[in-house]
Motif scaffolding. Sequence first.
Motif, mmCIF file in Angstrom:
data_model
loop_
_atom_site.group_PDB
_atom_site.id
_atom_site.type_symbol
_atom_site.label_atom_id
_atom_site.label_comp_id
_atom_site.label_asym_id
_atom_site.label_seq_id
_atom_site.Cartn_x
_atom_site.Cartn_y
_atom_site.Cartn_z
ATOM 1 N N TYR A 1 -16.658 3.247 0.460
ATOM 2 C CA TYR A 1 -15.623 2.588 1.267
ATOM 3 C C TYR A 1 -14.222 2.891 0.739
ATOM 4 O O TYR A 1 -13.277 3.061 1.510
ATOM 5 C CB TYR A 1 -15.852 1.074 1.284
ATOM 6 N N TRP A 2 -14.084 2.951 -0.571
ATOM 7 C CA TRP A 2 -12.758 3.186 -1.145
ATOM 8 C C TRP A 2 -12.259 4.594 -0.846
ATOM 9 O O TRP A 2 -11.072 4.797 -0.575
ATOM 10 C CB TRP A 2 -12.809 2.949 -2.654
ATOM 11 N N ASN A 3 -13.138 5.576 -0.898
ATOM 12 C CA ASN A 3 -12.731 6.971 -0.720
ATOM 13 C C ASN A 3 -12.743 7.432 0.730
ATOM 14 O O ASN A 3 -12.307 8.547 1.021
ATOM 15 C CB ASN A 3 -13.629 7.888 -1.548
ATOM 16 N N ALA A 4 -13.281 6.619 1.647
ATOM 17 C CA ALA A 4 -13.401 7.052 3.039
ATOM 18 C C ALA A 4 -12.031 7.133 3.708
ATOM 19 O O ALA A 4 -11.214 6.222 3.582
ATOM 20 C CB ALA A 4 -14.306 6.090 3.811
ATOM 21 N N PHE A 5 -11.805 8.212 4.395
ATOM 22 C CA PHE A 5 -10.566 8.356 5.163
ATOM 23 C C PHE A 5 -10.832 8.925 6.561
ATOM 24 O O PHE A 5 -10.017 8.748 7.473
ATOM 25 C CB PHE A 5 -9.579 9.280 4.435
ATOM 26 N N PHE A 6 -11.987 9.598 6.735
ATOM 27 C CA PHE A 6 -12.238 10.275 8.008
ATOM 28 C C PHE A 6 -12.433 9.274 9.136
ATOM 29 O O PHE A 6 -11.961 9.504 10.259
ATOM 30 C CB PHE A 6 -13.454 11.197 7.879
ATOM 31 N N VAL B 1 -5.253 -3.047 2.317
ATOM 32 C CA VAL B 1 -6.264 -2.742 3.335
ATOM 33 C C VAL B 1 -7.507 -2.140 2.690
ATOM 34 O O VAL B 1 -8.644 -2.536 3.001
ATOM 35 C CB VAL B 1 -5.685 -1.787 4.392
ATOM 36 N N SER B 2 -7.314 -1.205 1.775
ATOM 37 C CA SER B 2 -8.456 -0.569 1.119
ATOM 38 C C SER B 2 -9.236 -1.564 0.267
ATOM 39 O O SER B 2 -10.476 -1.542 0.248
ATOM 40 C CB SER B 2 -7.977 0.596 0.241
ATOM 41 N N VAL B 3 -8.530 -2.443 -0.440
ATOM 42 C CA VAL B 3 -9.210 -3.447 -1.249
ATOM 43 C C VAL B 3 -10.027 -4.378 -0.363
ATOM 44 O O VAL B 3 -11.200 -4.690 -0.662
ATOM 45 C CB VAL B 3 -8.192 -4.244 -2.087
ATOM 46 N N GLY B 4 -9.449 -4.825 0.752
ATOM 47 C CA GLY B 4 -10.173 -5.716 1.652
ATOM 48 C C GLY B 4 -11.391 -5.055 2.266
ATOM 49 O O GLY B 4 -12.484 -5.648 2.312
ATOM 50 N N ILE B 5 -11.235 -3.815 2.741
ATOM 51 C CA ILE B 5 -12.370 -3.099 3.331
ATOM 52 C C ILE B 5 -13.453 -2.861 2.295
ATOM 53 O O ILE B 5 -14.659 -3.016 2.578
ATOM 54 C CB ILE B 5 -11.884 -1.771 3.941
ATOM 55 N N THR B 6 -13.064 -2.510 1.077
ATOM 56 C CA THR B 6 -14.054 -2.247 0.029
ATOM 57 C C THR B 6 -14.816 -3.510 -0.345
ATOM 58 O O THR B 6 -16.053 -3.486 -0.474
ATOM 59 C CB THR B 6 -13.358 -1.670 -1.211
ATOM 60 N N LEU B 7 -14.122 -4.632 -0.514
ATOM 61 C CA LEU B 7 -14.786 -5.876 -0.902
ATOM 62 C C LEU B 7 -15.705 -6.383 0.213
ATOM 63 O O LEU B 7 -16.878 -6.697 -0.033
ATOM 64 C CB LEU B 7 -13.746 -6.931 -1.261
ATOM 65 N N VAL B 8 -15.179 -6.451 1.437
ATOM 66 C CA VAL B 8 -15.983 -6.968 2.551
ATOM 67 C C VAL B 8 -17.135 -6.020 2.863
ATOM 68 O O VAL B 8 -18.289 -6.453 3.042
ATOM 69 C CB VAL B 8 -15.097 -7.186 3.790
ATOM 70 N N GLY B 9 -16.850 -4.727 2.940
ATOM 71 C CA GLY B 9 -17.895 -3.770 3.261
ATOM 72 C C GLY B 9 -18.993 -3.718 2.212
ATOM 73 O O GLY B 9 -20.185 -3.678 2.547
ATOM 74 N N LEU C 1 -14.081 -1.383 19.234
ATOM 75 C CA LEU C 1 -13.709 -1.465 17.820
ATOM 76 C C LEU C 1 -12.633 -0.461 17.420
ATOM 77 O O LEU C 1 -12.302 -0.376 16.233
ATOM 78 C CB LEU C 1 -14.954 -1.235 16.940
ATOM 79 N N LEU C 2 -12.114 0.289 18.374
ATOM 80 C CA LEU C 2 -11.040 1.217 18.034
ATOM 81 C C LEU C 2 -9.822 0.440 17.531
ATOM 82 O O LEU C 2 -9.461 -0.604 18.080
ATOM 83 C CB LEU C 2 -10.659 2.061 19.242
ATOM 84 N N ASN C 3 -9.207 0.975 16.486
ATOM 85 C CA ASN C 3 -8.036 0.352 15.868
ATOM 86 C C ASN C 3 -8.375 -1.013 15.257
ATOM 87 O O ASN C 3 -7.507 -1.884 15.138
ATOM 88 C CB ASN C 3 -6.899 0.193 16.876
ATOM 89 N N SER C 4 -9.626 -1.187 14.897
ATOM 90 C CA SER C 4 -10.078 -2.419 14.253
ATOM 91 C C SER C 4 -10.640 -2.087 12.873
ATOM 92 O O SER C 4 -11.234 -1.028 12.667
ATOM 93 C CB SER C 4 -11.155 -3.104 15.098
ATOM 94 N N TYR C 5 -10.463 -3.007 11.924
ATOM 95 C CA TYR C 5 -10.987 -2.786 10.585
ATOM 96 C C TYR C 5 -12.513 -2.704 10.576
ATOM 97 O O TYR C 5 -13.093 -2.084 9.682
ATOM 98 C CB TYR C 5 -10.536 -3.909 9.645
#
Length: 305
Positions: free
Chosen positions: A221-226, A91-99, A151-155
């Motif tokens: 994007y990689w470090n975001a958790f909040f 999930v983190s890899v996908g969010i980081t690449l796309v974002g 967009l709640l509960n959406s990537y």
Amino acid sequence: MSQTDTPREGRLRTINGAALPSHPVRAAKGIVLFLCCAVVVLPFLAVVSTSLAQEPQINAAGGYVLWPDDPSLDAYRAIFAGGIVTRALMVSVGITLVGSALSIVCITLLAYSLSRPGTFAHKPILLTVLFTMLFSPGMIPMYLTIKQLGLLNSYWSLILPGLVTAFQVVIVRAFFLDIPPELIDAARIDGAGELQILTRIVLPLSKAVVAVIGLFNAVAYWNAFFNALLYMQDASKWPLQLVLRTYVVDEATMDVDPNVVGDFIPAPQSLQMAVLVVSIVPIALIYPFLQKHFAKGIYIGAIKG
């Protein structure tokens, strides 16, 4: 003898007209540099060593180990066999690449349009971008906006809020303004459109600043958790940083598959540090390849305003 040695001694103590520091000063600088390196390296070494250490050594050392006596990869096999860390990593890899890719495209297009005089609504849009640097919407209005957009509960809730940063737009715009206008005018005379000018002239000359904003956004994007903590209720969609927070900060118990690790279950500290290492390594591997562009991308982009 002293008359002939004095000029030579003066030449040895200067480099390009600048006097060299004395030996005690150079030694003091070396000690300070060594201490700074130790402050950075020792915590990282403790994290890696603890993830490889056995439970008796960890207990004897009080929780952290600087050098494991009997290194083992049991902790890494355990966290990847559980499925939670593997899924969160993807999930983190996908969010980081796309974002990161979408951020580069949006920031580049916006910065290029703001760097070209005569574009539609040039000044109002630029003032709006600068206004966002001074005032942020806040957590509650942002949450309500994400909720109203469904967009709640959406990537996408992890990608869209940080898609465009005003500071990065200003940096890229300043970099584009530093490109000689004669090149753009010559391409326009040859019949090139704005998109061709951007892709064939401007972007090839702006690899440094594109690499910088790409790395900035990738790290963000990689470090975001909040955002994931606010917008993601489904634990199966959590990114790696939120899983890391759950196991390290909240000290939640990690489920370990006995078929993988056998009767010997790794220590909780080893599991926590293994997850931490997995969250650090990807960015640590990418950073050296883009670090050379940092100074050039920031300094050149700051020449013009």
